[in-house]
Write a protein that holds these residues in place. Structure first.
Motif, PDB file in Angstrom:
ATOM      1  N   SER A   1     -28.672   5.256  15.998  1.00  0.00           N
ATOM      2  CA  SER A   1     -29.417   4.065  16.381  1.00  0.00           C
ATOM      3  C   SER A   1     -30.550   4.418  17.327  1.00  0.00           C
ATOM      4  O   SER A   1     -30.482   5.372  18.093  1.00  0.00           O
ATOM      5  CB  SER A   1     -28.471   3.059  17.043  1.00  0.00           C
ATOM      6  OG  SER A   1     -27.947   3.591  18.232  1.00  0.00           O
TER       7      SER A   1
ATOM      8  N   THR B   1     -33.461   3.528  20.363  1.00  0.00           N
ATOM      9  CA  THR B   1     -33.511   2.847  21.651  1.00  0.00           C
ATOM     10  C   THR B   1     -34.340   1.578  21.526  1.00  0.00           C
ATOM     11  O   THR B   1     -35.119   1.401  20.577  1.00  0.00           O
ATOM     12  CB  THR B   1     -34.150   3.756  22.706  1.00  0.00           C
ATOM     13  OG1 THR B   1     -35.497   4.007  22.323  1.00  0.00           O
ATOM     14  CG2 THR B   1     -33.386   5.068  22.825  1.00  0.00           C
TER      15      THR B   1
ATOM     16  N   GLU C   1     -36.937   0.867  23.153  1.00  0.00           N
ATOM     17  CA  GLU C   1     -38.352   1.248  23.177  1.00  0.00           C
ATOM     18  C   GLU C   1     -38.844   1.627  21.779  1.00  0.00           C
ATOM     19  O   GLU C   1     -39.948   1.257  21.363  1.00  0.00           O
ATOM     20  CB  GLU C   1     -38.569   2.424  24.141  1.00  0.00           C
ATOM     21  CG  GLU C   1     -38.389   2.084  25.611  1.00  0.00           C
ATOM     22  CD  GLU C   1     -36.914   1.996  26.021  1.00  0.00           C
ATOM     23  OE1 GLU C   1     -36.034   2.396  25.200  1.00  0.00           O
ATOM     24  OE2 GLU C   1     -36.642   1.521  27.135  1.00  0.00           O
ATOM     25  N   GLN C   2     -38.007   2.389  21.055  1.00  0.00           N
ATOM     26  CA  GLN C   2     -38.388   2.753  19.689  1.00  0.00           C
ATOM     27  C   GLN C   2     -38.464   1.537  18.781  1.00  0.00           C
ATOM     28  O   GLN C   2     -39.364   1.413  17.954  1.00  0.00           O
ATOM     29  CB  GLN C   2     -37.394   3.765  19.120  1.00  0.00           C
ATOM     30  CG  GLN C   2     -37.600   5.181  19.623  1.00  0.00           C
ATOM     31  CD  GLN C   2     -36.571   6.120  19.007  1.00  0.00           C
ATOM     32  OE1 GLN C   2     -35.391   5.816  18.987  1.00  0.00           O
ATOM     33  NE2 GLN C   2     -37.036   7.248  18.519  1.00  0.00           N
TER      34      GLN C   2
ATOM     35  N   ARG D   1     -31.958  12.027  22.872  1.00  0.00           N
ATOM     36  CA  ARG D   1     -32.363  10.945  23.775  1.00  0.00           C
ATOM     37  C   ARG D   1     -31.923   9.582  23.258  1.00  0.00           C
ATOM     38  O   ARG D   1     -31.737   8.660  24.026  1.00  0.00           O
ATOM     39  CB  ARG D   1     -33.894  10.913  23.923  1.00  0.00           C
ATOM     40  CG  ARG D   1     -34.442  12.047  24.763  1.00  0.00           C
ATOM     41  CD  ARG D   1     -35.831  11.729  25.237  1.00  0.00           C
ATOM     42  NE  ARG D   1     -36.649  11.140  24.196  1.00  0.00           N
ATOM     43  CZ  ARG D   1     -37.760  10.463  24.433  1.00  0.00           C
ATOM     44  NH1 ARG D   1     -38.155  10.267  25.663  1.00  0.00           N
ATOM     45  NH2 ARG D   1     -38.464   9.983  23.447  1.00  0.00           N
ATOM     46  N   THR D   2     -31.829   9.438  21.944  1.00  0.00           N
ATOM     47  CA  THR D   2     -31.697   8.099  21.398  1.00  0.00           C
ATOM     48  C   THR D   2     -30.311   7.752  20.916  1.00  0.00           C
ATOM     49  O   THR D   2     -30.042   6.603  20.617  1.00  0.00           O
ATOM     50  CB  THR D   2     -32.670   7.917  20.222  1.00  0.00           C
ATOM     51  OG1 THR D   2     -32.285   8.845  19.195  1.00  0.00           O
ATOM     52  CG2 THR D   2     -34.098   8.192  20.640  1.00  0.00           C
TER      53      THR D   2
ATOM     54  N   THR E   1     -26.970   6.389  20.616  1.00  0.00           N
ATOM     55  CA  THR E   1     -26.106   5.490  21.359  1.00  0.00           C
ATOM     56  C   THR E   1     -24.919   5.060  20.524  1.00  0.00           C
ATOM     57  O   THR E   1     -23.882   4.726  21.067  1.00  0.00           O
ATOM     58  CB  THR E   1     -26.878   4.234  21.808  1.00  0.00           C
ATOM     59  OG1 THR E   1     -27.440   3.617  20.641  1.00  0.00           O
ATOM     60  CG2 THR E   1     -28.013   4.594  22.756  1.00  0.00           C
TER      61      THR E   1
END
Length: 464
Positions: free
Chosen positions: A6, A8, A10-11, A448-449, A451
């Protein structure tokens, strides 16, 4: 089953913004596209009645002039299909904006039928390239579950442009003449082209499918659109060998390709017969010039509203049954135009006929754009727009020949209703799409992304 990581918030925000820009620019481009093709229908009565404009024009000559642009669309679309799958969607779209804008400006300067027809053909090359490429790039940016809706919004630009042409003709034709109407069609070169140059990105899905992974990753990061996985080397090589029209007519797709092309041709016979000749037919039925143009306005208004409603249903049920139903509804509405009806009911059935013609064609483009896999998608949309233009070429000619042969207005409407029934049959024969339409998407920076991890079926519902 494929694993998705999934994104973020922001993305997701970047992706929403990118989709809005792509769909908005593509829609406005097709507004001018639809305007440029249909503006001829708003001025054809002037040419028939005033030989001082471009010389004497008979109904048969008028039908031929209406078809020249569509021959150009056919050629431009087929050329753009291969070029778009090889060189990219963005480059083809930018060139197309400039091409048809200049073509419209030069057409406005013509003073005889032969150069006018030649410029209509040349302009049509750019129009065809744009129609053929737009569906592919929108489909590749649109989020899952909204692909038919995004394509319907975008391709509704065509009937919106037709509606705009009819409205401006009602308001301005008497004052600015047919030349002024064509100059309006040249505006994208100073408005839309600069905006698209800065705001229309290349599709990261297409970049990844062509092996340009670094560029795809950069565009994906900038736009928030998930980057497609790189297939294994053997699979990538096989897909490169089947890119464009070579893949389109391979064992997997040849039958649906033929059927979808015939569907599009049937739909465009209806679209351009009505958009070219409806004002003239209504003049012959006793309406005045502005009243006859109002029917063209209502026709394309119905197409826009109907396509947007139909696309929402298509995202839930799949586009095939929706396209078949719209063809059938259009057939009934066109046949009912022969009845002696109050004006309000007549306008209602004209609007429903718009759903069954231009609105159905909008849904067909969405059907095609989501039917094929990435490496042949541009060629698939180009085939639909290009081969389908055989019907577009035939539409104005058929209308002109039927009028020249002395058929009544009612008989002409019955012929068109029969063609719409043919569209129903062709749609029902298209086999269900098999296999994934896109390479599986993943997040571009898992570290980073990530989740959560979810699973998604390989075949989206919208590809049915």
């Amino acid at each position: 089953m494929s694993t998705l990581v999934s994104a973020t918030p922001e993305q997701e925000a970047r992706r929403r913004k990118s989709v809005i820009w792509v769909v908005s620019i593509a829609t406005v481009g097709l507004v001018f596209d639809g305007y440029d093709l249909v503006v001829y229908g708003t001025v054809v009565s002037t040419f028939l009645r005033d030989p001082s404009q471009i010389g004497p024009v008979t109904p048969a000559v008028a039908g031929a002039l209406g078809s020249y642009a569509l021959v150009g669309v056919l050629v431009g679309a087929l050329l753009a299909g291969s070029v778009g799958d090889i060189l990219g969607r963005r480059k083809v779209m930018l060139v197309a904006y400039a091409w048809f804008s200049i073509g419209m400006a030069v057409t406005a300067l013509m003073s005889s039928a032969t150069p006018f027809g030649l410029m209509r053909f040349i302009t049509g090359l750019g129009v065809g390239a744009l129609v053929a490429t737009t569906g592919a790039i929108v489909s590749e940016f649109a989020p899952p579950g909204k692909k038919n809706l995004c394509n319907a919004i975008t391709y509704s630009g065509v009937p919106l442009g037709s509606l705009l042409a009819a409205l401006l003709a009602i308001l301005l034709l008497a004052g600015i003449g047919w030349r002024g109407m064509f100059w309006i069609g040249a505006l994208p070169i100073v408005t839309l082209l600069p905006l698209a140059f800065f705001k229309m990105p290349e599709s990261p899905t297409w970049l990844a499918a062509r092996g340009r992974i670094d560029e795809a990753r950069a565009v994906s990061e900038r736009t928030g659109v998930p980057l497609a996985e790189v297939p294994p080397v053997g699979e990538a090589s096989a897909r490169r060998e089947r890119v464009g029209f070579a893949g389109l007519f391979g064992q997997e797709y040849w039958l649906p390709t033929v059927l979808l092309g015939l569907m599009s041709a049937t739909g465009l016979v209806l679209v351009y017969s009505l958009n070219t000749w409806l004002p003239e037919l209504m003049l012959r039925a006793g309406f005045n010039a502005k009243g006859s143009l109002s029917f063209l306005l209502v026709l394309n208004g119905g197409a826009v509203v109907g396509a947007l409603i139909g696309s929402r249903v298509a995202d839930r049920l799949g586009p095939k049954p929706v396209v078949a139903a719209c063809f059938l509804i259009g057939s009934a509405a066109i046949a009912l135009l022969t009845a002696s009806l109050p004006l309000a009911l007549l306008l209602l059935f004209v609007a429903i006929a718009g759903l069954g013609t231009s609105g159905t064609q909008t849904l067909i483009y969405g059907f095609v754009a989501n039917y094929y896999r990435t490496t042949v998608r541009g060629a698939g949309v180009a085939w639909c727009a290009g081969f389908g233009r055989l019907g577009g070429v035939g539409g104005p000619v058929i209308g002109g020949l039927l009028i020249a042969a002395g058929l009544s207005t009612n008989s002409i409407f019955y012929v068109l209703a029969g063609l719409s029934v043919l569209g129903v049959l062709l749609t029902l024969l298209v086999p269900r799409a098999r296999g994934p339409r896109d390479l599986h998407p993943t997040a571009i920076e898992p570290s980073r992304t990530a989740t959560s991890v979810t699973s998604e079926p390989g075949t989206p519902r919208s590809s049915r």
